[in-house]
Every structure is written in C-alpha cells, then in structure tokens.
Design a protein around this motif. Sequence first.
Motif, mmCIF file in Angstrom:
data_model
loop_
_atom_site.group_PDB
_atom_site.id
_atom_site.type_symbol
_atom_site.label_atom_id
_atom_site.label_comp_id
_atom_site.label_asym_id
_atom_site.label_seq_id
_atom_site.Cartn_x
_atom_site.Cartn_y
_atom_site.Cartn_z
ATOM 1 N N GLU A 150 -18.469 4.318 -1.178
ATOM 2 C CA GLU A 150 -17.272 3.316 -1.292
ATOM 3 C C GLU A 150 -16.082 3.896 -0.846
ATOM 4 N N SER A 167 -16.178 -6.269 -0.805
ATOM 5 C CA SER A 167 -15.015 -5.692 -0.984
ATOM 6 C C SER A 167 -14.613 -6.464 -2.374
ATOM 7 N N LYS A 217 -11.259 3.279 -0.248
ATOM 8 C CA LYS A 217 -10.403 2.393 -0.680
ATOM 9 C C LYS A 217 -9.887 1.621 0.817
ATOM 10 N N HIS A 237 -5.678 3.587 7.649
ATOM 11 C CA HIS A 237 -4.898 2.463 7.165
ATOM 12 C C HIS A 237 -3.809 1.954 8.215
ATOM 13 N N ASP A 274 -4.241 -1.389 -3.720
ATOM 14 C CA ASP A 274 -5.432 -1.356 -2.718
ATOM 15 C C ASP A 274 -6.502 -1.774 -3.265
ATOM 16 N N GLY A 275 -7.374 -2.501 -2.308
ATOM 17 C CA GLY A 275 -8.749 -2.949 -2.542
ATOM 18 C C GLY A 275 -9.677 -2.041 -2.300
ATOM 19 N N THR A 276 -11.162 -2.245 -2.866
ATOM 20 C CA THR A 276 -12.097 -1.310 -2.683
ATOM 21 C C THR A 276 -13.081 -1.893 -1.729
ATOM 22 N N SER A 317 0.976 -1.190 -0.136
ATOM 23 C CA SER A 317 0.211 -0.048 0.090
ATOM 24 C C SER A 317 0.809 1.257 -0.141
ATOM 25 N N ASN A 372 -9.442 -6.332 -6.234
ATOM 26 C CA ASN A 372 -8.494 -5.605 -7.181
ATOM 27 C C ASN A 372 -7.585 -6.397 -7.610
ATOM 28 N N ASN A 403 -7.223 -6.706 5.716
ATOM 29 C CA ASN A 403 -6.867 -6.836 4.771
ATOM 30 C C ASN A 403 -5.614 -7.788 4.542
ATOM 31 N N SER A 412 -7.595 -1.813 8.468
ATOM 32 C CA SER A 412 -8.142 -0.620 8.186
ATOM 33 C C SER A 412 -9.190 -0.418 9.101
#
Length: 362
Positions: free
Chosen positions: A349, A326, A351, A69, A334-336, A25, A329, A46, A58
Amino acid sequence: MKRNNLFRSFYMAAVLFTSSFAFTSCESSEETTPVATTGKGVYILNEGNFGTPNGSVSYYDKDTKQVTHNLFSRNNEDRPLGDVVQSMAMYGDRAFIVVNNSNKIEVVHPETFKSVGVVQDLKSPRYFVFQHNGRGYVTEWVNYGERGQVSVIDLNTYTVTGTIPVGYMPEQMLLSNGKLYVANSGDNTISIINTATNIVENTFQVSDGPSELVQDKDHHIWILSAGKVVYNDDWSAIDYTKTTPGALIKFNTISNGIAATYTLPSNQSIPKNLTINDTKDKLYYNYQGKTYAQPVAATGLSSEVVINRSFYGMEADHRTGNIYGSDNNNFSGDGTVFIYNDEGVKLHEFKAGIGPNSFVFN
C-alpha cells in the motif's frame, strides 16, 4: 466525482464535493522538480477536490515500489492539471487525460508528461477511447436534464470534428469490431455507434444506470448497471420503494443481443468498479462493502468474495492480474492505494494524491 451512481443530478454532486474542504497535497521541494517515468508502472488518477484545480496524476514503479506525485505540474512549470481528473487513456506515444470539471482533455507524452496539446471547450467530459486511425471519442454529460453526447476528436489537431447524441449521462465506452458501445448511466440504455459513419445505429435497453463496460476472452461485453436511486421529495432520504437494484449484464456481440442479466439481490447497495483480470475470464466488482469475483463462464451470480472490502476506484492489472484499489480518505488529504494478488492477499500500500479514482497500466 468518479461516478454519479448515488446522486442523479449535477446539483447533488456539487453539494457532495463542495462540502469537503479544499485540501491540497503536501509537496516537498522534490515534488516540484521535473521527473520522467520509466519501466513498467502504474499511473494513478487523483481527481482532487470538486471546484478546486488540484487534480493530479501519480506514478507507481512496480520494480522499485517508488511513487512519484504531481507528474503534470512538475513537468509543465507548475501549471495545475485541473478540476476533477476523471480518467486517462494511452494512444501510442501520448496520454489523453480527461479533466471533467475543467471541460478539457490534456494531452501529454507519457514518459516526460510534458503537455503536447489540449482538447478544449468540452461539456463535462467523462471517458475517452481511440481508434488506430487518428480518431478518438469522449463521452460528455453536457447539462443535467439534457441528453448527453459523444464528441469525435481528431487526434492530430486535438479538435472536435463532430458530436453524436446519445442517452443521458453517458459514462464508459468500449470499441469492438467497428462498433462503439456507450453506457448511458442516466437512463437504462446502451447506444451502439457505427464508427464508419459516426451514427447511432442501435439502442438497446438494460437495467437502470449502466455505467461500466469490459470485454471478456469470448468477446462478450459485460455491463455493470448501478440501478436507479430515488429520493423523497425533499431529498432528505432514499425512497427504497422506488429505488431499483443494480445488475450485471452479458451482451453477445455476435447475435447482437443480451445473453444474460444477473440482477443483484439488494437495492440498498450500489455496485461499482467493474474490471476484468489479465486472462479475461474473471470479472471483479464492488458490492455491499466487498469485492466479488465473477467467472465469465458462470451461469449465475457468484458468491465468491475475493477481498473483504470495497474501494473508491479499482482496476485489475492486465499484465500481472493484481488488483489495485483506492481509498479516498473522505477527500481530507492524500488517498491510499492498496495492491492485492488475485487471491485477495494484500501485497503493498502507498499514498497517492487527493481522491485516487482509477489506474492506467503501462
């Protein structure tokens, strides 16, 4: 490595995740300073890249919509949390974070996220639950091809005080009336452990690949079985003539038997992410690229689609009924995280870290 439904071996799981680049990240200077969590919020687990200690947690503040984060590293002198952050459970003034590929549970204060202890030398731990008598339980895969186990944890000393053999690749657990129900995803069984003796007193068969458990308002336990995926001899393709479909199973804790089994219509989609709403009368799960709603009083599978997509991880908020899902990605950054209301309307939404796989609400 949220769930091993598609690949039924450690080898294939390793191939899948080590084939991803080990991205980390992006951190600003603000993301390396200590921070405390306050109010009613959501912890996002995460998992990070397999084989790399970049898993993280997070925190989403539901009032301010601010996201913080790297809670663990920021509050523990930049120490990495570990490799594959799998799950987390809250016990009073402590949070127990299961770190699968680092073979440990990190114990932190949930507001400061400062470390207060570590349960070490576990064997591919997956999920953790606790009793209010200072005792916890963690599922462990141990080694591929071997039966799994549940380890008993002393929550005061953070040591393993015993192990209980169960089925293959045990996943989620659920405590109900002094019984610990363990889903053995590598076979087709549920182990029932008497927590007074820590002995398996019963094992019952369900559809292939049971992995997720929730309990409804009437105290029935719902089991999501993923089915069994079978590959051809060179592992190049799935053999659908031998692959079995998933199922949703209702277990009656009073009569101690299966009340209903709802087999899903196709063996070419793996159901996942079973969760239950705030009033405990409606289930949600992902299947065939959609999110389905299943009333617990229904006498068959519901066709209601509440969200027209599926997620890497998904949980319903037990306070608001909102659904958190989630997108990993492809582990390329970083995922969403997406938030929907119970009618499937997207509310927000944001990150998160790499591979957000689950949520814990406080």
